[in-house]
Design a protein around this motif. Structure first.
Motif, PDB file in Angstrom:
ATOM      1  N   PHE A  71       0.839  -1.212   0.000  1.00 49.75           N
ATOM      2  CA  PHE A  71       0.000   0.000   0.000  1.00 49.75           C
ATOM      3  C   PHE A  71       0.870   1.257   0.000  1.00 49.75           C
ATOM      4  N   ASP A  72       1.970   1.226   0.775  1.00 50.50           N
ATOM      5  CA  ASP A  72       2.870   2.386   0.812  1.00 50.50           C
ATOM      6  C   ASP A  72       3.578   2.553  -0.532  1.00 50.50           C
ATOM      7  N   ALA A  73       3.985   1.421  -1.102  1.00 54.36           N
ATOM      8  CA  ALA A  73       4.687   1.467  -2.393  1.00 54.36           C
ATOM      9  C   ALA A  73       3.764   2.023  -3.476  1.00 54.36           C
ATOM     10  N   THR A  74       2.540   1.534  -3.497  1.00 55.97           N
ATOM     11  CA  THR A  74       1.587   1.988  -4.519  1.00 55.97           C
ATOM     12  C   THR A  74       1.357   3.492  -4.394  1.00 55.97           C
ATOM     13  N   PHE A  75       1.176   3.956  -3.182  1.00 55.98           N
ATOM     14  CA  PHE A  75       0.951   5.387  -2.965  1.00 55.98           C
ATOM     15  C   PHE A  75       2.172   6.198  -3.417  1.00 55.98           C
ATOM     16  N   ARG A  76       3.363   5.708  -3.089  1.00 56.49           N
ATOM     17  CA  ARG A  76       4.592   6.428  -3.491  1.00 56.49           C
ATOM     18  C   ARG A  76       4.683   6.510  -5.018  1.00 56.49           C
ATOM     19  N   GLY A  77       4.325   5.409  -5.688  1.00 58.08           N
ATOM     20  CA  GLY A  77       4.348   5.394  -7.154  1.00 58.08           C
ATOM     21  C   GLY A  77       3.320   6.350  -7.737  1.00 58.08           C
TER      22      GLY A  77
END
Ligand code: ATP
Ligand code: MG
Length: 267
Positions: A71-77
């Motif tokens: 979830f954090d990775a997706t948001f960062r992307g």
């Protein structure tokens, strides 16, 4: 070379960063061994992983990879893509329509998970197969465009039969609710069935997403995930329904790589 990989339930998304430029590619999650073999050929690459199959992929490769929460990775992307698009929104809901659908609220540079639904890309594939025997994604999204949902889905206007409707008559009252009314007069084609499958998936995803947006007071809904790839019908269903409900939809080009780009950026 830096490599970001989002190993999801259906597809492994790979983002390769070289000379400040990204290249993207994807592979089926059932081919995870091939991805591992490729990573063995680039032992010096810095690798960042995310997604449900990240830990398994780590067990197959020589690199000691960075791992982040999906979830954090997706948001960062998504943040990276929004900057590239010059889209300056800070408070929004994003809906990741992958195998399943995960919905998140963003404000002040932070995401929190707002919910989800089992209606998503996996349902699109599974239900299409059950109804038509077709399982090729490209074939499914192509044939869907020819389909007629009107004989399968019951709209509000079908129920009111010309009388004044309290909500827009074009809204679906019951997905698949018109089938029994037409069973003696119509032959439901594969295209009709698949179009209606995309209908229930798109409308469910949108309903849950805009409820989250309303709950959190967000105006924008950002949709990502491989389910939208070349899938103009699903995009149209989601876009039109979001607009009808007075929210602003955005689709991000290459948005399905958000997790892969994001985990690389977090490394
Ligand atoms: P999750 O995040 O739920 O673990 P995922 O990351 O694998 O899953 P995505 O890659 O975003 O999810 O989307 C998967 C969906 O994309 C599939 O369910 C299918 O509807 C669609 N899709 C697009 N291209 C393909 C393809 N070549 N083969 C199979 N499914 C595809
Ligand atoms: Mg995913």
């Amino acid at each position: 070379m830096k490599i970001g990989i989002d190993a999801g339930g259906t597809l492994i998304k790979i983002a390769i960063l070289e000379n400040d430029k990204f290249t993207f590619r994807k592979q089926l999650s059932t081919e995870i061994d091939e991805v591992a073999e490729w990573l063995k050929t680039v032992p010096d690459a810095q690798v960042a992983l995310t997604g449900g199959k990240a830990t398994y992929l780590q067990s197959l490769i020589p690199q000691n990879a960075f791992q982040s929460i999906e979830f954090d990775a997706t948001f960062r992307g998504i943040q990276s893509f929004l900057i590239e698009m010059n889209l300056d929104i800070s408070k929004f809901v994003f809906s990741n329509v992958g195998t399943g659908t995960s919905i998140h609220f963003v404000d002040n540079g932070k995401q929190i998970r707002a919910g989800g639904t089992g209606a998503g890309g996996g349902m699109m594939m599974g239900l299409s197969y059950l109804l038509t025997g077709k399982e090729d994604f490209d074939e499914i999204v192509t044939i869907a465009k020819e389909g007629n949902r009107d004989i399968i889905d019951l709209k509000v206007k079908h129920i009111y039969k010309g009388d004044k409707t309290p909500i827009p008559g074009e809204l679906t009252a019951a997905n698949f609710g018109n089938v029994l009314h037409n069973k003696d007069t119509e032959n439901f084609s594969d295209a009709d069935k698949i179009a209606s499958v995309l209908g229930i998936v798109g409308e469910t995803v949108t309903t849950v997403s805009i409820h989250a947006a309303r709950e959190f007071g967000a105006e924008y809904v950002v949709y990502i995930g491989s389910s939208f790839l070349n899938n103009t019908l699903l995009r149209d269903i989601v876009m039109n329904y979001t607009v009808l409900r007075n929210f602003k939809p955005y689709f991000i080009e290459n948005g399905e790589y958000s997790g892969a780009v994001g985990t690389l950026r977090l490394m």
